[in-house]
Write an enzyme that holds these catalytic residues in place. Structure first.
Site, PDB file in Angstrom:
ATOM      1  N   GLU A 180     -35.139 -27.689 -23.109  1.00 46.85           N
ATOM      2  CA  GLU A 180     -36.062 -27.178 -24.111  1.00 46.85           C
ATOM      3  C   GLU A 180     -37.193 -28.182 -24.357  1.00 46.85           C
ATOM      4  O   GLU A 180     -38.357 -27.798 -24.496  1.00 46.85           O
ATOM      5  CB  GLU A 180     -35.290 -26.889 -25.402  1.00 46.85           C
ATOM      6  CG  GLU A 180     -35.990 -25.959 -26.336  1.00 46.85           C
ATOM      7  CD  GLU A 180     -35.072 -25.457 -27.449  1.00 46.85           C
ATOM      8  OE1 GLU A 180     -34.039 -24.833 -27.135  1.00 46.85           O
ATOM      9  OE2 GLU A 180     -35.384 -25.700 -28.616  1.00 46.85           O
ATOM     10  N   GLU A 214     -39.462 -28.023 -21.536  1.00 47.97           N
ATOM     11  CA  GLU A 214     -40.212 -26.773 -21.602  1.00 47.97           C
ATOM     12  C   GLU A 214     -41.367 -26.897 -22.592  1.00 47.97           C
ATOM     13  O   GLU A 214     -42.486 -26.457 -22.319  1.00 47.97           O
ATOM     14  CB  GLU A 214     -39.273 -25.631 -22.031  1.00 47.97           C
ATOM     15  CG  GLU A 214     -39.939 -24.266 -21.994  1.00 47.97           C
ATOM     16  CD  GLU A 214     -39.062 -23.169 -22.576  1.00 47.97           C
ATOM     17  OE1 GLU A 214     -37.904 -23.444 -22.971  1.00 47.97           O
ATOM     18  OE2 GLU A 214     -39.540 -22.021 -22.647  1.00 47.97           O
ATOM     19  N   CYS A 258     -31.574 -21.350 -29.983  1.00 57.43           N
ATOM     20  CA  CYS A 258     -30.135 -21.679 -29.983  1.00 57.43           C
ATOM     21  C   CYS A 258     -29.333 -20.741 -30.857  1.00 57.43           C
ATOM     22  O   CYS A 258     -28.146 -20.562 -30.664  1.00 57.43           O
ATOM     23  CB  CYS A 258     -29.910 -23.093 -30.509  1.00 57.43           C
ATOM     24  SG  CYS A 258     -30.841 -24.300 -29.608  1.00 57.43           S
ATOM     25  N   SER A 312     -38.176 -20.149 -26.759  1.00 62.19           N
ATOM     26  CA  SER A 312     -37.830 -20.988 -25.621  1.00 62.19           C
ATOM     27  C   SER A 312     -36.917 -20.188 -24.708  1.00 62.19           C
ATOM     28  O   SER A 312     -36.032 -19.467 -25.167  1.00 62.19           O
ATOM     29  CB  SER A 312     -37.096 -22.236 -26.121  1.00 62.19           C
ATOM     30  OG  SER A 312     -36.413 -22.832 -25.043  1.00 62.19           O
ATOM     31  N   LYS A 347     -22.497 -15.284 -32.032  1.00 61.12           N
ATOM     32  CA  LYS A 347     -22.177 -15.847 -30.705  1.00 61.12           C
ATOM     33  C   LYS A 347     -21.260 -14.914 -29.934  1.00 61.12           C
ATOM     34  O   LYS A 347     -21.267 -14.912 -28.699  1.00 61.12           O
ATOM     35  CB  LYS A 347     -21.490 -17.208 -30.844  1.00 61.12           C
ATOM     36  CG  LYS A 347     -22.414 -18.335 -31.256  1.00 61.12           C
ATOM     37  CD  LYS A 347     -23.234 -18.889 -30.112  1.00 61.12           C
ATOM     38  CE  LYS A 347     -24.135 -20.022 -30.579  1.00 61.12           C
ATOM     39  NZ  LYS A 347     -25.300 -20.216 -29.697  1.00 61.12           N
ATOM     40  N   GLU A 358     -23.604 -12.702 -28.381  1.00 59.73           N
ATOM     41  CA  GLU A 358     -24.368 -13.408 -27.343  1.00 59.73           C
ATOM     42  C   GLU A 358     -23.571 -13.478 -26.042  1.00 59.73           C
ATOM     43  O   GLU A 358     -24.109 -13.274 -24.952  1.00 59.73           O
ATOM     44  CB  GLU A 358     -24.726 -14.820 -27.824  1.00 59.73           C
ATOM     45  CG  GLU A 358     -25.613 -15.586 -26.843  1.00 59.73           C
ATOM     46  CD  GLU A 358     -25.716 -17.067 -27.177  1.00 59.73           C
ATOM     47  OE1 GLU A 358     -26.634 -17.430 -27.940  1.00 59.73           O
ATOM     48  OE2 GLU A 358     -24.880 -17.858 -26.690  1.00 59.73           O
ATOM     49  N   GLU A 360     -27.324 -11.019 -19.419  1.00 61.79           N
ATOM     50  CA  GLU A 360     -28.102 -12.132 -18.853  1.00 61.79           C
ATOM     51  C   GLU A 360     -27.243 -13.393 -18.737  1.00 61.79           C
ATOM     52  O   GLU A 360     -27.595 -14.318 -18.016  1.00 61.79           O
ATOM     53  CB  GLU A 360     -29.304 -12.481 -19.744  1.00 61.79           C
ATOM     54  CG  GLU A 360     -30.207 -11.338 -20.154  1.00 61.79           C
ATOM     55  CD  GLU A 360     -29.777 -10.693 -21.469  1.00 61.79           C
ATOM     56  OE1 GLU A 360     -29.054  -9.671 -21.382  1.00 61.79           O
ATOM     57  OE2 GLU A 360     -30.119 -11.163 -22.553  1.00 61.79           O
ATOM     58  N   CYS A 376     -26.040 -24.075 -38.484  1.00 66.46           N
ATOM     59  CA  CYS A 376     -24.711 -23.650 -38.016  1.00 66.46           C
ATOM     60  C   CYS A 376     -23.595 -24.088 -38.950  1.00 66.46           C
ATOM     61  O   CYS A 376     -22.570 -23.427 -39.050  1.00 66.46           O
ATOM     62  CB  CYS A 376     -24.440 -24.207 -36.634  1.00 66.46           C
ATOM     63  SG  CYS A 376     -25.789 -23.898 -35.511  1.00 66.46           S
TER      64      CYS A 376
END
Lengths: 589, 420
Positions: free
Chosen positions: A282, A285, A302, A322, A361, A364, A369, A507
């Site tokens: 990241e 990037e 994230c 990102s 999550k 996710e 992907e 988190c």
């Protein structure tokens, strides 16, 4: 004595509190817990449940302790016959409308209603069962809704509307038909919901819970042909102790690793490692986007609740996200490629488990992907709460367990990886690396206090990258995120880099953390992670030796072709099922 | 009809309610002209001096309400006219709007001036949609003639009135639920504090008044001879709009002086009970009102006397007369069904209590109830009235609790069933 102090008595005990205090808080200050269900210290007052009715001398009616402000000379009684009768009566009314399935309930022994029943020595009400007969809604990978248990306290509605600014849950219907549900009763994932799970944290009963995946893990552990490997997110180690009666913010890394090994995981790894990897990708990037005129500001990706929010609510902003996968996603990819090769394992034989502070999550991990060749990079996601369940099943007393180390090589994380759990932590970790990669010089001071912060709110800072200034913003809680988006879209702010975490505090305050997580505990956890970072010899992601090795052996360099293939992802607009646009434009009859 | 008076209703039939010119012709807006020359507190004082209590049901001291509203410091305030008139059996406000819309508007403008508001909202129940064109036209005419809008009658006071329709929920007659509904939200009462007077409609300090209360203001300001105060009793001066319905020969809306007895209202004004039938009970103040037994008919219709007789103190002004053809339990079930339907569902006692009491009343109606059922019914009725969040839950069981007191025989246990 200050003028704005109020003097009152509660059960004849004198109390002095600032003006504007509510009776329930005044009572709390002298150690009296007035029974309540809808009241929550971090939320605005609802006064729905009417459990907290108290008697105030001179008042004809009983008053709700949660909504009534104290006044000078007030005399409050919390235990008279009138109060007792009203409270037990209200409790019985709630019980009659609550499917009493306690033994099989996810919240058994951890339920506000059960606690009240224990307190009032109440098992069954005098009234017939009138609870809803609706089926539990298991319509998404993250959150189960069980309307039969809902006590209509409205905490979930408040957190969703006031903290997250989403409003996926709200009251519908009236009288006995009043219930909490989604728009048009649609499955949560097809509404505005981003599956952050904050509702599961505030629900006083078992009406909103995480989807339980502990049995999946147990099944895998019992299968001798599988390599069951676990990764643990940074924020779990400062929250898990809550579920075992430890101090808020207690750091239990070593004991937790022991517990995971005793549960039977073949390898216990640290998501802090892949957090460092995330920073490499990241951070690179970001520098690449700045140098080569990429889409700016770049926004972190994230937090899966946040990514869901972008896809559903601001698809036009997706190019700003990102492309780096979240640490969970990166870890899964590394595990099933690099590590599998190293160990000579067939990726199909690996069961990749992660322990996350997060319900989103779970969603996710199901993204197409995040997998390849017919397997997913992460097979099962457990929340902190589910890990506590596994530990309980195993019969372990977390407090008394010896400490162990994470396994190598995916078990080493830097302090920068550790603070990923805090709001501002990803930003700070990225800045540590970006500074040194950009300037080639060593950072004089590692702490970026300007981006550190509290639960809620938005912070802005301008960071000096050796002459180049970098304007950044950090927000936690989606309502604040929405405000940051507004500032960017309106051109009011010219940030280059933004960190957003969907949950209040980051988190550490995630929707998968132990029940009872509130802002005070969030604050303790934030402190604990910063202390952990400070105590570590290794505090910069790019200095993590295992990170260096993985680039040498496998990825070559950040943003390499292979890194793009395994460590980066794509996002897509996800339209909500209900779309009123045709109605608004009058094209629909 | 010697017992009726004509004060609030003095204009009924005297002008064409569709025409502002016609209202002006009979002296309309004289009170507003007078009011604009008075200080807001002075106007509030006229109300207090005449002992006016709000006519919506809660009977709050109206002069005090206005002076409190005036005292609130805020750049914007609003006046809300509560025309929700949802109490079953109440239809006096409908008659006031239908027969004298301009007096209501005049009262609202005076209210705005008195409390320092810049907007007024009429929240009218959905069922009165047929009155919308009349009111909208009245508002438009007032705007055209400069009684509404900027710089009203050159006084520098600017004020607008807006008409909103409810969507049929009884609870929207409760001030804070009304404000929610006005704002376009579901009509559910708000938690208090903050009170409406500080934070009401659109989060502005709001002064909510009933149609009758506002309609009373213009005649009162012009009442220099003290006619209003000469009516009624020394304790409770003035006149009141009431609506009488049920098993009477001549149901309708009457304006009466306070102090008239319930018997006089029923037998003299409403023509007595329908032929060949016996009065069984009277419900006062709408569905949320208590039941009076025939023995209480001589109670004078004043706040104090009604309260002393353990009856609803005036309330909405509804008087529902029921003869022996209706069973008391049947009557209570209908009332209960109404509240079960209308509870907003927000707070536990009202949401759950109405459901359980409805089921218990069904048992009583079937004759299968036990002592325990009666105990539970009373217990939860009391919890509802003491622990509910708003007035709906608080008063939903008034009829039941008063019936248990006044007609205990209808709750008697049917022994043979109980034994079996």
């Amino acid at each position: 004595m200050s003028e704005n102090m109020i003097h009152l008595t509660i059960n004849h005990m004198p109390v002095e509190v600032p003006a504007g205090t509510r009776i329930i808080e005044a009572a709390h200050s002298i150690g009296i817990d007035i029974p309540h269900l809808c009241y929550h210290p971090d939320q605005s007052i609802k006064a729905h449940c009417r459990m907290c009715m108290v008697e105030v001398t001179g008042q004809r009616k009983l008053l709700a302790a949660c909504s009534t402000l104290v006044w000078e000379g007030m005399e409050v009684i919390t235990d008279s016959k009138r109060v007792y009768d009203a409270q037990v009566g209200v409790l019985d009314l709630i019980l009659a409308d609550h499917h009493q399935d306690c033994l099989a309930c996810a919240r058994n022994n951890n339920c506000d209603l059960q606690n009240l029943c224990r307190r009032f020595n109440r098992l069954k009400p005098d009234l017939p069962d009138v609870s809803s007969k609706e089926r539990p809604r298991l319509d998404n990978p993250s959150i189960v809704r069980d309307p039969t248990k809902c006590v209509k306290c409205g905490r979930c509605v408040k957190v969703c509307t006031e903290v997250q600014g989403i409003g996926a849950l709200s009251f519908t219907g009236r009288s006995a038909a009043c219930k909490v549900t989604t728009a048009f009763d649609l499955p949560m994932n097809e509404t505005d919901c981003v599956l952050c799970g904050q509702c599961t944290l505030v629900c006083p009963v078992g009406a909103l819970t995480e989807v339980d995946h502990t049995s999946h893990v147990r099944h895998a552990l019992h299968d001798p042909t599988k390599h069951v490997v676990v990764q643990v997110a940074p924020s779990v180690r400062v929250a898990l102790g809550d579920d075992f009666g430890m101090e808020p913010g207690a750091l239990v890394t070593g004991k937790m690793v022991t517990a995971l090994k005793m549960i039977g995981f073949e390898k216990v790894f640290d998501t802090n490692f892949s957090a460092d990897l995330t920073i490499m990708e990241e951070g690179s990037e970001l520098l690449d986007r700045i140098k080569n005129g990429g889409c700016l500001p770049m926004i972190t990706s994230c937090s899966p609740g946040w990514v869901n929010f972008m896809e559903k609510h601001h698809p036009e902003m997706i190019p700003h996200l990102s492309t780096a996968k979240s640490p969970q996603g990166m870890f899964g990819a590394v595990l099933k490629t690099y590590y599998a090769q190293r160990m000579g394992w067939d990726p199909k034989d690996i069961v990749s488990v992660s322990v996350m502070p997060c319900t989103a999550k779970k969603f996710e991990a199901t993204r197409p992907e995040l997998g390849r060749n017919g397997y997913q990079d992460v097979d099962v996601v457990l929340t902190t709460r589910e890990l506590a369940k596994l530990i309980r099943y195993e019969g372990l007393d977390l407090k008394r367990l010896p400490e162990s180390e994470f396994d190598a090589p995916l078990g080493t994380g830097s302090g920068a990886g550790a603070i990923f759990g805090n709001t501002g932590g990803v930003m700070e970790a990225a800045l540590r690396t970006a500074y040194e990669l950009y300037t080639g010089k060593e950072l004089p001071r590692l702490e970026f206090e300007a981006v550190r912060g509290e639960v809620g709110g938005i912070r802005e800072a301008t960071i000096d990258l050796g002459g180049t200034s970098l304007k950044v913003a950090v927000a936690n809680g989606l309502k604040n995120a929405e405000e940051v988006i507004r500032r960017v879209e309106s051109g009011e702010a010219d940030y280059l880099f933004i960190e957003i975490m969907a949950c209040p505090g980051g988190c550490i305050g995630g929707g998968g953390q132990p029940i009872g997580t509130n802002n005070a505990k969030r604050q303790a956890r934030i402190k604990a992670l910063y202390a952990l970072d400070k105590s570590l010899p290794l505090r910069k992601s790019h200095e993590n030796p295992d990170i260096k090795t993985i680039y040498e052996e496998f990825f070559d360099h950040p943003l390499s072709h292979k890194a793009h293939e395994l460590l980066h992802t794509t996002y897509a607009a996800r339209p909500k099922r209900y779309d009123f646009t045709p109605y608004l434009h009058g094209t629909q009859k | 009809m010697g017992k009726t008076v004509s004060f609030i209703s003095r204009n009924f039939g005297r002008y064409n309610p569709a025409s502002l010119a016609s209202y002006e012709y009979i002296g309309g807006f004289t009170a507003l002209r007078k009011a604009l020359g008075m200080d807001g507190l002075e106007i509030a004082k006229v109300l207090s001096d005449n002992g006016v209590q709000g006519r919506g049901g809660a009977a709050y001291d109206m002069g005090r309400k206005w002076s409190q509203a005036r005292a609130v410091e805020a750049p914007h305030k609003c006046v809300v006219c509560n025309a929700d008139e949802g109490e079953p059996g109440t239809f006096k406000d409908r008659e006031l709007i239908r027969n004298d819309p301009f007096q209501l508007l005049e009262g609202m403008i005076i209210a705005g001036w008195s409390v320092g508001a810049d907007n007024g909202y009429i929240y009218m129940r959905g069922e009165y949609s047929h009155l919308r064109p009349l009111l909208l036209s009245a508002i438009r005419q007032c705007e055209e003639k400069g009684y509404l809008g900027d710089n009203i009658l050159g006084s520098g006071f600017s004020y607008r009135i807006h008409l909103y329709s409810g969507a049929g929920a009884y609870v929207c007659g409760e001030g804070s639920a009304l404000c929610e509904s006005l704002e376009g939200h579901s009509g559910r009462p708000r938690m208090k504090p903050p009170f409406i007077k500080q934070c009401g409609a659109f989060h502005l300090p709001t002064c909510v008044n009933n149609v009758e209360s506002l309609s009373l203001v213009p005649p009162l300001l012009l009442d220099t001879q003290g006619f209003y105060k000469s009516q009624g009793t020394p304790d409770c001066p003035g006149t009141k709009m009431i609506s009488v319905c049920g098993n009477v020969k001549n149901p309708g809306v009457f304006e009466v002086p306070f102090g008239i007895t319930i018997r006089e209202i029923i037998y003299d004004l409403a023509g007595g009970i329908e032929d060949g039938h016996q009065l069984q009970l009277v419900q006062l103040g709408g569905a949320s009102g208590r039941l009076a037994s025939p023995a209480q008919l001589d109670t004078p219709y004043t706040y104090k006397d009604m309260k002393a007789a353990d009856l609803t103190a005036i309330g909405s002004g509804a008087i529902l007369v029921v003869d022996e053809r209706t069973s008391i339990i049947g009557f209570l079930r209908i009332t209960q069904q109404f509240f079960f339907h209308e509870s907003c569902g927000q707070c536990t006692p009202c949401r759950e209590g109405n459901l359980h009491i409805r089921m218990l009343l069904d048992k009583v109606a079937a004759g299968t109830h036990t002592e325990q059922d009666i105990r539970l019914m009373e217990k939860y009725a009391r919890i509802m009235s003491t622990a509910s969040m708003c007035g709906l839950g608080e008063t939903a069981q008034s009829a039941l609790l008063s019936a248990m007191k006044r007609f205990p025989e209808v709750f008697a246990i049917k022994k043979e069933v109980a034994v079996r």
